[in-house]
Structure formats: structure tokens, C-alpha cells
Design a protein around this motif. Structure first.
Motif, PDB file in Angstrom:
ATOM      1  N   HIS A   1       0.822  -1.218   0.000  1.00 21.41           N
ATOM      2  CA  HIS A   1       0.000   0.000   0.000  1.00 21.41           C
ATOM      3  C   HIS A   1       0.851   1.261   0.000  1.00 21.41           C
ATOM      4  O   HIS A   1       0.446   2.277  -0.535  1.00 21.41           O
TER       5      HIS A   1
ATOM      6  N   GLU B   1      -3.037  -0.849  -3.759  1.00 16.15           N
ATOM      7  CA  GLU B   1      -4.065  -1.020  -2.747  1.00 16.15           C
ATOM      8  C   GLU B   1      -4.870  -2.315  -2.944  1.00 16.15           C
ATOM      9  O   GLU B   1      -5.122  -3.045  -1.991  1.00 16.15           O
ATOM     10  N   GLU B   2      -5.240  -2.600  -4.198  1.00 17.83           N
ATOM     11  CA  GLU B   2      -6.072  -3.795  -4.437  1.00 17.83           C
ATOM     12  C   GLU B   2      -5.296  -5.071  -4.092  1.00 17.83           C
ATOM     13  O   GLU B   2      -5.807  -5.976  -3.430  1.00 17.83           O
TER      14      GLU B   2
ATOM     15  N   GLN C   1      -5.109  -5.568  -0.424  1.00 17.55           N
ATOM     16  CA  GLN C   1      -6.324  -6.129   0.173  1.00 17.55           C
ATOM     17  C   GLN C   1      -6.375  -7.643   0.003  1.00 17.55           C
ATOM     18  O   GLN C   1      -6.756  -8.368   0.917  1.00 17.55           O
TER      19      GLN C   1
ATOM     20  N   VAL D   1      -4.017  -9.289   2.394  1.00 19.20           N
ATOM     21  CA  VAL D   1      -4.523  -9.219   3.769  1.00 19.20           C
ATOM     22  C   VAL D   1      -5.472 -10.389   4.028  1.00 19.20           C
ATOM     23  O   VAL D   1      -5.367 -11.070   5.056  1.00 19.20           O
ATOM     24  N   GLU D   2      -6.338 -10.673   3.087  1.00 22.88           N
ATOM     25  CA  GLU D   2      -7.273 -11.795   3.224  1.00 22.88           C
ATOM     26  C   GLU D   2      -6.503 -13.105   3.397  1.00 22.88           C
ATOM     27  O   GLU D   2      -6.795 -13.912   4.268  1.00 22.88           O
TER      28      GLU D   2
ATOM     29  N   GLU E   1      -4.167  -1.457   9.667  1.00 26.66           N
ATOM     30  CA  GLU E   1      -4.625  -1.645   8.287  1.00 26.66           C
ATOM     31  C   GLU E   1      -5.439  -2.937   8.161  1.00 26.66           C
ATOM     32  O   GLU E   1      -6.481  -2.964   7.508  1.00 26.66           O
ATOM     33  N   TYR E   2      -4.944  -4.032   8.753  1.00 26.61           N
ATOM     34  CA  TYR E   2      -5.656  -5.308   8.633  1.00 26.61           C
ATOM     35  C   TYR E   2      -7.051  -5.195   9.247  1.00 26.61           C
ATOM     36  O   TYR E   2      -8.023  -5.678   8.678  1.00 26.61           O
TER      37      TYR E   2
ATOM     38  N   GLU F   1      -8.822  -2.557   9.664  1.00 27.83           N
ATOM     39  CA  GLU F   1      -9.685  -1.676   8.850  1.00 27.83           C
ATOM     40  C   GLU F   1     -10.298  -2.454   7.685  1.00 27.83           C
ATOM     41  O   GLU F   1     -11.453  -2.262   7.334  1.00 27.83           O
ATOM     42  N   ILE F   2      -9.505  -3.339   7.109  1.00 27.03           N
ATOM     43  CA  ILE F   2      -9.994  -4.094   5.955  1.00 27.03           C
ATOM     44  C   ILE F   2     -10.872  -5.275   6.391  1.00 27.03           C
ATOM     45  O   ILE F   2     -11.925  -5.536   5.817  1.00 27.03           O
TER      46      ILE F   2
END
Ligand SMILES: Cc1cc2nc3c(=O)[nH]c(=O)nc-3n(C[C@H](O)[C@H](O)[C@H](O)COP(=O)(O)OP(=O)(O)OC[C@H]3O[C@@H](n4cnc5c(N)ncnc54)[C@H](O)[C@@H]3O)c2cc1C
Ligand code: SF4
Ligand code: SF4
Lengths: 489, 376
Positions: free
Chosen positions: B184, B189-190, B193, B196-197, B225-226, B228-229
Motif C-alpha cells: 500500500h 491497494e487492491e 487487500q 490481507v485476506e 490496516e488489517y 480496517e480491511i
């Protein structure tokens, strides 16, 4: 024939170095505006940006500009409020902040010589190491430079004790409109009756006479203590009376600010952020007097008590400490809650815009009514009035009459400038001045100056031509027609 | 464009121009021009939105030569760092990101670290240590601690200390991933994400409840960040090692017995300090060491200057990063201290590098490095 700016850029770069010359659009974009009210998406791009690091570099740039007859616009922190550093007609923007060194600190004679692009805060953080202090203090001190403070004659929080910047300027070095390097004023003393005080001509010159590159300033040993207070009064006249009594009593007051109640709310942003509520003042308050004293503990304590006694005798009501602290944070300390700084936080939807005028001290209540009337007539929402006292121990004012402006609405911007004009003309009609800290800039250009100085206009023009025969120094400012303000409309 | 999401931020600055973010911005202190400030970069954003500026390698340089230190955000009221990252995202989309960034991203995808090191060697430091396969506390070493030659022994020391205080951590070994902060930071950004998953599932599988890390980038990313997502399903407690150490010293679980008669100064890592507001724990840990004298630099806590190693600047423009570092080192030396202590592997590595390259008579230590000496 169109000006060949790439050729000019190359000429400059060949002498002072390519690393100081910028022509790419993304480089110039950052220099396309200051804090003046203008349409949000308006662009006034300079053709070249140069970042000189010495007086000699500046002389080279101006000489080349002179030969080509192209505009030269000096800039400092680009926080000016009247488009003073906006390249109205393009040209060469000189970012003076590359000249940010302290050249000499003379602790025996309490003077400091700096390059003009140093910011006020930077200068003070260096002086602090030696227990010294430069008391000139606009709220924009973290970005505003010494050169620009001279060029705009901006306001200082501590004006009632230390005056405006002219009280501090011992001498300076100027690169005039031909590219000549001239030293004006003295080197170690403020006092001289020899010749003319030419360095004073630079006070409020807004870059129209040349580029200030070095300045010698008087400084002070840092005081030990300071106390800050606020007292609510029913009228501005009462607050004025209190200040005059404090001065008459012989107290060495350090700062005076008188706000109307709406401006007070704007300045207690830090209180709202901290406590989540509006700061309360006694009902019926019209003017809030803010005062500070600085010096030794005992003297400060005595002065404070004596001053508050005077205020109480005039029916002033002392305001609680938390509110006072929040105001002082906003005005001077500028240490906001992290990520919650006042300025951007308060400009999200509409922005701050102000008419600035000097109003004779006996007419502040009348001026307040006039402010409300003119703002209302022009359909503007009031942000508030703030009176700064800017002459040592005498209540000569610099007043900010602030309103909200929507910079996405051209009509709103036009109404704002009409309001500014009307306030300026009103100030003149009562013996005041049409601008007291912002300058004429691009806002008025020559429009109000021609009225305010109608008897000396010829002299003013002659002075301009002596310093800048080709009128390349910051064209569109102080002289000529204004884009926004036309007299007789 | 990614920055369109931040259009209000951009025009708010455009109509404010207060310049509070300028004088102490590390990149401005290097280059000294307005387009090397947050305000100037937001102006580039305005130019991109209005179509006046076209992405170019030169504009990319101005945008990427920033340490993402967050000083501007602290002095402002806008989402400055998010805008700066979105700007990088747009430059990347237009194909002008610095090539070093592409290598970093490729390395992240291929071997789960930004340093082009093989994945299998990530957990080699663990050899000979008796670490549990599953447990409530997960030690997350992160890429820099795992691979940096300047931080050899650091991860082992941390594990030993955690064991000493009875936390008995588990470790993901070759399953450990990059927290992906770099993604990020570089505007991906994508992709971030998605990572993160996936990373969430790996952590979940470890059955841990608490994650302890010594890297402020990992700390911020895993903690803030994690969640938040991922929202409420991401219910792990995330701690920085200095928080654990402080508590253990207070509880008497960790005894510092060896006197260290020395004067040190502490450097606040941007991501631990300004971003996550962990200022006092590391200082308390240092002060707990017998005989030690902790002195402050003039710029400390929120006002701390960046070490130069943030925002991937070390890869993009090492000269500039090390020059920023040099300024911070001078501030440390000015205090009269004998060493600079920090609690971030990137800061420590950057200081150590500079000291080594220039043969400076000064020391830099990671806080754990100091602590193990005090434990004896
Ligand atoms: C948040 C904020 C708070 C403010 N608070 C105050 C306040 O409390 N009091 C107040 O009076 N004003 C205030 N201002 C207005 C502004 O800060 C002042 O007018 C200040 O003097 C401008 O300084 P600058 O360095 O930003 O100058 P710029 O805007 O860059 O330039 C201002 C003028 O000076 C000229 N100039 C700059 N440098 C030189 C030089 N070396 N030689 C010749 N000419 C030069 C420029 O051409 C221009 O005409 C504030 C502004 C902001 C944004
Ligand atoms: S502090 Fe924020 S609003 Fe002020 S100039 Fe910097 S980025 Fe813009
Ligand atoms: S993040 Fe740091 S380096 Fe980047 S613009 Fe903000 S203050 Fe400057």
C-alpha cells in the motif's frame, strides 16, 4: 514576439546551476497560488521557478530578466493573502527559501543577520539555543519568511510591545529591478539621522522594488515567564479604554488582541477539539480583550494582577483558563492536537477571507457595525472581527474583518471582493488605511492606493521607476488595475 | 484515478496553504522546493485531476522521493499519507513508477519479501531454538528482521526474551509472509487487500490470540490496516515488542541486572511514534536499564525527524535517504550521547549503514540489542 522562456531558463541555469532552475509543469504548479481568495481551480503558473541560494544568484536572475524584460516574482512561504506572490503575468518566480541561512549572530550587540528566505520559526528555533528571541510573530510564522514579513508588513501578536517589523529591521540587502546589489540602512544600530531611511521603503513593498536577500534584525534576550489572559467587555470602546489605562499605568504589556464573539469561537477550535463543546463567554459580551505580559516572574505576576484590576474596574469579566489556553494555542503556540490543526480543519467547505484595515481606535464599535452591515449587504457569512495592536504602547490598530467565502462560487468571490472594497473605502473615509497587514497585492493592485495616496501618487510612481525602471518587479501588484476591484462600480 | 477519492483533501489544502507541513518535512529539507512538500504534492494531485499535469518520470520522482514519514499529517488535519499513497498508485497505473518499485513488488509476489531474498531462508535464524508449533502468542519477525545482515541475532534474542518472560511464542517459519505494508505504500491497494485476506487465514491457522512484532511497519499494518480491511473478524491483539518489554519489566518478569554506564538517545520510528503513538514504552524500557542515562534529541516524539528509511526511499534514492539519515544522526550526536537507540529494524539498519559507510564514531542499537546486554 513571444518570450522564449526555455532560452531564459538555460541562460540562468548556465550561470547559477541547472539544479536551481525548474520548468516542468509539476514543478511550477506548486507556485501557482498563495492564500488569496481566488477560484479553487484557477491557475497562475510561473514560466520558470528559480531557487537561488545567494544574493549573487538573485542578481544574475534579475539581470537576465531585465535584459529580456520579463516579470520577476519573489516568493516566500506562499501564505500571503492578496496574491502578492502569484505570477499574474507569468514570468520568473524566485523562491527565496533557498536563502535560509543565519549569516551572523552578534550576541554582544543583539543583532542577527539572516538570508531573507529563512522562516520566522526557524530563526527563532536557532536563536533559542542561545537564549535569544526575535519577537515578530504572525500566526503564519512556520511558513512566512523574514523577507516576506518585510515585503508585506504583516502583523505580529506582540505588536503593542515590539511594533511591526520596521522596528526590527536595522539594514538589508536588496537586488533592485536592474539586478544591482544595494545595501540599505545600517549594520548594527537602528538609529541614524544620516541620508534617507531607504530600507523603510522596502517595508510593505511587496516585491515591487526588488528582491530582499539579506536582513539584519534586532533581537532580544528571551524572557523568563509569560502570562496570558482574556477579559470579556460589553463594547470595543471599553476594551480600548482598558488597554489605554494599562499603558497609562506604566505596565509593559506584551500583546493585545480584541475579538468579537464570533471570531472568538473560531479561535477556540482547540478548546472544541479537546472538550467537545463551544467555549462559553458571559452573556452580552461584544469584545474579548486578550492580553499577555512577559518578563520576570514577579514583574509578570504584578502586572497581570494590576491589569486585571483595571479591567474589572471597567466591568470586564475574566475568562476561564482552559479557554484562554485554547486561544493561545491557536494564536501563538500552534501546537494543535496531532492531525487536528485549525487551518485546514476549518477550510473544508468554505474558506476564510478577510478585509484588512486600520481603524482609528475610537471607532471600533462603529466599524464592527459597519462590518456586519457590509457583509450582510454582500450576502456573506460573518466569521468575525479581530483587532491587533501594532504600534509600541499606542493603540493603533490593524483589523481583520473576516467572512466565509465559497471559492467554488464565482459570484460569491465577486461579492467578497466588493465587500473588501467597501470596507477599504470605509476605513479611508474615517481616516484609517485600506490595508493594514495584507498589502495591496493583486487584490487591490493600484485601485485603493490611488485613493489613499492621491497626493503623493507621483512620488510613489517615481520611486518605483528608480528601483525598477522596466517595471519587471512583481507586475500586477500595488500598481495598475485590479482584476477584482474597480472603483466606481 | 485513485486520488479522486481524496479530492476534498486536495482542494482543502489548495484553499488553506498554511504551510505548517513544510519546514520539517524530510524531503523538503533535502531539496528545498515546494513540490517536495505535502502541499506541493497535493498540488501535483490537483494538476493530475484537472488534467494540467500528465504523469511523467519527473513527476514520479517528486512523488516517490518522500519517506511517508507522516510529519505532514501530524501538522495538518487531512489524510496526507493516504493521498501520497494514492498519488503513487496513479503514477504506477500510468506506468511511470520508479523501476526499483517494480523489483520490490516482483520480489514480494515471488518470495514474500521486498528484498529479493529466497523464501526458504526466511526462518533460518530459528535454528537451534526450541519454538512451539502452535500457541497463543505469535512472534511475527517481519522481513527486515528476518533478512537484514545488520540485525543478525535480533530475532533470536527476541524469542529468547519472550521465552524468559513466559510467553513461549510460536513462529510461522517459512509460512511467515510479508505484512505487505510495501504494497500500500507503493499504491498497490487492491493487491494489498488480497494479501490481507490470505495472510489473515495464515494467522488464524496458527491459533494465536496475540501477535508480537518488533517491526513498526508490521505493527501498524497488522494492527491498524488489517483490522480496517477485515473488520471484527480480525480479533487478534497486536503488540509491539516494546509494549511487551515494558510490561514485563514492571511486573518483575524481566530483570535487568547488568549496569550499563552510558548515555543514549532514543529515536522514535515514524510508524511506531507518530502513526501509532507508542512513545513512552520504549523510553521506559531504556530507563529501566541500570546505570543508563537517556537524553532527548531536540526533535522527539511527534516532532521526531525521520531516519530516511521510510517510504521505500532507501531503494528509490539511497543518496537522499542517507542524507536524511545523516541529519538525524547529527541531532543524536549533538545530545552528547554515545549511541542512538531505536525500536524499528529499518531505522536501526539505516543508522548502522550510515555509521559504517562513513566510519562515524557513534553507535546505533536496536532496543532489544541493548536489552539483552542488560539482562546478562
Ligand atoms: C494560516 C495563515 C495564517 C496567517 N496569519 C497571519 C497573521 O497572523 N498576521 C499577518 O499579518 N498575516 C498572516 N497571514 C498572511 C501571510 O502569512 C503573511 O502575509 C506573510 O507575510 C506572508 O509570508 P510568506 O513568506 O508566505 O510570503 P509570500 O506569500 O510568499 O509573499 C508575500 C509577498 O512578499 C513578497 N516577497 C516575498 N519574499 C520577498 C523578498 N525576499 N523580497 C521581496 N519581496 C518578497 C512577495 O512577492 C509577495 O508580494 C497568514 C496566512 C496564513 C496562510
Ligand atoms: S499543513 Fe495541510 S493544509 Fe497546510 S499546507 Fe500542509 S498539507 Fe496543506
Ligand atoms: S510524508 Fe514526510 S516526507 Fe512525505 S511529504 Fe509528508 S512530511 Fe514530507
Amino acid at each position: 514576439m513571444a518570450t522564449n522562456y526555455s532560452l531564459i531558463a538555460k541562460e540562468i541555469a548556465d550561470i547559477i546551476g541547472a539544479d536551481k532552475v525548474f520548468t516542468e509543469i509539476h514543478e511550477r504548479m506548486a507556485y501557482s497560488r498563495d492564500w488569496s481568495v481566488r477560484p479553487f481551480n484557477e491557475l497562475s503558473l510561473p514560466d520558470i521557478v528559480v531557487r537561488p541560494t545567494s544574493t549573487e544568484d538573485v542578481a544574475v536572475i534579475v539581470r537576465i530578466a531585465y535584459r529580456h524584460g520579463v516579470p520577476v516574482i519573489p516568493c516566500g512561504g506562499l501564505t500571503g493573502m492578496v496574491g502578492g506572490a502569484v505570477p499574474t503575468f507569468g514570468g520568473i518566480m524566485i523562491d527565496t527559501r533557498g536563502m535560509n541561512k543565519i549569516l551572523e549572530l552578534d550576541t554582544d550587540n543583539l543583532t542577527v543577520t539572516v538570508q531573507a528566505g529563512i522562516t520566522i520559526s526557524k530563526l527563532n528555533s536557532e536563536l533559542e539555543k542561545y537564549g535569544l528571541w526575535f519577537p515578530h510573530d504572525p500566526e503564519s510564522k512556520q511558513a512566512a519568511t523574514i523577507g516576506a514579513s518585510i515585503a508585506t508588513r504583516n502583523d505580529s501578536t506582540f505588536g503593542i510591545k515590539y511594533g511591526k517589523i520596521e522596528q526590527a529591521v536595522i539594514g538589508l540587502v536588496l537586488v533592485d529591478g536592474v539586478g544591482e546589489i544595494v545595501r540599505l540602512g545600517q549594520r548594527k544600530t537602528l538609529i541614524s539621522s544620516s541620508g534617507y531611511r531607504l530600507h523603510w521603503l522596502l517595508i510593505g513593498s511587496e516585491g515591487t522594488l526588488g528582491v530582499i536577500t539579506e536582513v539584519t534584525l534586532r533581537i532580544f534576550p528571551k524572557f523568563k515567564e509569560r502570562c496570558v489572559d482574556m477579559v470579556a467587555f460589553k463594547t470595543f470602546a471599553d476594551a480600548v479604554k482598558a488597554v489605554n489605562r494599562i499603558v497609562q499605568a506604566g505596565l509593559s504589556i506584551e500583546s493585545v488582541n480584541i475579538m468579537c464573539s464570533s471570531r472568538f469561537q473560531y479561535y477556540t477550535h482547540a478548546y472544541r477539539v479537546k472538550y467537545g463543546r463551544e467555549a462559553k463567554i458571559p452573556p452580552g459580551t461584544k469584545a474579548i480583550l486578550c492580553i499577555t505580559f512577559n518578563g520576570d516572574d514577579e514583574v509578570v505576576g504584578f502586572s497581570r494582577n494590576y491589569a486585571l484590576k483595571i479591567c474589572r474596574e471597567l466591568e470586564g469579566k475574566v475568562i476561564e483558563e482552559e479557554i484562554v489556553n485554547a486561544w493561545w494555542t491557536s494564536k501563538h503556540i500552534l501546537k494543535f492536537e496531532p492531525g487536528k490543526q485549525k487551518w485546514p480543519d476549518s477550510q473544508r467547505a468554505e474558506r476564510f477571507g478577510a478585509a484588512d484595515a486600520s481603524i482609528p481606535m475610537g471607532r471600533l464599535d462603529e466599524a464592527y457595525e459597519k462590518f456586519r452591515e457590509v457583509a450582510l449587504k454582500n450576502g456573506l457569512k460573518i466569521l468575525g472581527m479581530n483587532v491587533y495592536v501594532q504600534a509600541p504602547y499606542s493603540l493603533h490598530t490593524s483589523v481583520s474583518f473576516a467572512v466565509y467565502v465559497n471559492d467554488k462560487d464565482l459570484d460569491n468571490i465577486k461579492r467578497f471582493y466588493n465587500y473588501v472594497k467597501e470596507m477599504g473605502l470605509y476605513a479611508l473615509s474615517i481616516g484609517g488605511s485600506s490595508t493594514s497587514y495584507q498589502g495591496d497585492g493583486e487584490k487591490y493592485a493600484g485601485a485603493l492606493c490611488e485613493i489613499e495616496h492621491k497626493d503623493s501618487l507621483k512620488l510613489i510612481s517615481s520611486i518605483k521607476s528608480i528601483f525598477d525602471p522596466k517595471h519587471i518587479m512583481n507586475p500586477g501588484k500595488k500598481f495598475g488595475p485590479s482584476k477584482w476591484i474597480k472603483i466606481g462600480d | 484515478m485513485k486520488i479522486e477519492k481524496y479530492i476534498d483533501n486536495i482542494y482543502t489544502c489548495n484553499r488553506t496553504r498554511c504551510g505548517f507541513c513544510i519546514d520539517e518535512c524530510p524531503s523538503y529539507r533535502e531539496v528545498g522546493v515546494d513540490f517536495y512538500t505535502s502541499r506541493g504534492r497535493l498540488m501535483i494531485g490537483r494538476g493530475l485531476i484537472e488534467g494540467v499535469i500528465k504523469p511523467s518520470p519527473q513527476a514520479a520522482k517528486a512523488i516517490y522521493e518522500c519517506t511517508l514519514c507522516g510529519y505532514c499529517e501530524y501538522k495538518c488535519a487531512l489524510e496526507n499519507v493516504k493521498v501520497l499513497e494514492a498519488l503513487r498508485g496513479d503514477i504506477k497505473e500510468s506506468g511511470f513508477e520508479p523501476e526499483q518499485c517494480r523489483y520490490i513488488i516482483a520480489s514480494l509476489h515471488n518470495s514474500e519479501n521486498p528484498y529479493m531474498k529466497p523464501k526458504w531462508s526466511r526462518g533460518l535464524w530459528i535454528r537451534g531454538l526450541n519454538i512451539k508449533k502452535k500457541g497463543k502468542t505469535l512472534y511475527f519477525a517481519g522481513c527486515t528482521v528476518s533478512y537484514s545482515s545488520y540485525l543478525k541475532g535480533n530475532a533470536r534474542n527476541i524469542v529468547k526474551i519472550l521465552q524468559k518472560i513466559g510467553l513461549n511464542p510460536t513462529y510461522l517459519a517459512s509460512n511467515e509472509f510479508c505484512c505487505s505494508a510495501f504494497l500500500h505504500m507503493l499504491g498497490y491497494e487492491e493487491e494489498f487487500q488480497k494479501k490481507v485476506e490470505r495472510n489473515y487465514r495464515v494467522i488464524r491457522n496458527s491459533r494465536c490470540e496475540t501477535i508480537v512484532t518488533s517491526c513498526p511497519f508490521c505493527y501498524l499494518t497488522l494492527k491498524k490496516e488489517y483490522s480496517e480491511i477485515l473488520g471484527s473478524k480480525y480479533d487478534f491483539k497486536v503488540l509491539h515488542i516494546t509494549q511487551v518489554l515494558k510490561e514485563s519489566i514492571e511486573d518483575g518478569k524481566l530483570n535487568l541486572t547488568v549496569e550499563m554506564n552510558t548515555t543514549v538517545t532514543y529515536h522514535d520510528p515514524c510508524h511506531l511514534g507518530r502513526f501509532m503513538r507508542v512513545f513512552e514504552e520504549p523510553r521506559e524500557v531504556i530507563r529501566a536499564i541500570p546505570g543508563i542515562n537517556l537524553v532527548e534529541m531536540r526533535k522527539n516524539r511527534f516532532d521526531s525527524h525521520c531516519c530516511g528509511g521510510g517510504g521505500v526511499l532507501l531503494a528509490i534514492n539511497p543518496g537522499m535517504a542517507l542524507s536524511i539519515n545523516s541529519k538525524r544522526l547529527s541531532e543524536a550526536i549533538e545530545t552528547g550521547a554515545e549511541a542512538i537507540i531505536s525500536s524499528c529494524p529499518i531505522c536501526v539498519e539505516t543508522f548502522k549503514r550510515k555509521i559504517k559507510y562513513e566510519n562515524i564514531k557513534f553507535k546505533a542499537y536496536d532496543i532489544v540489542e541493548l536489552l539483552v546486554k542488560a539482562v546478562g
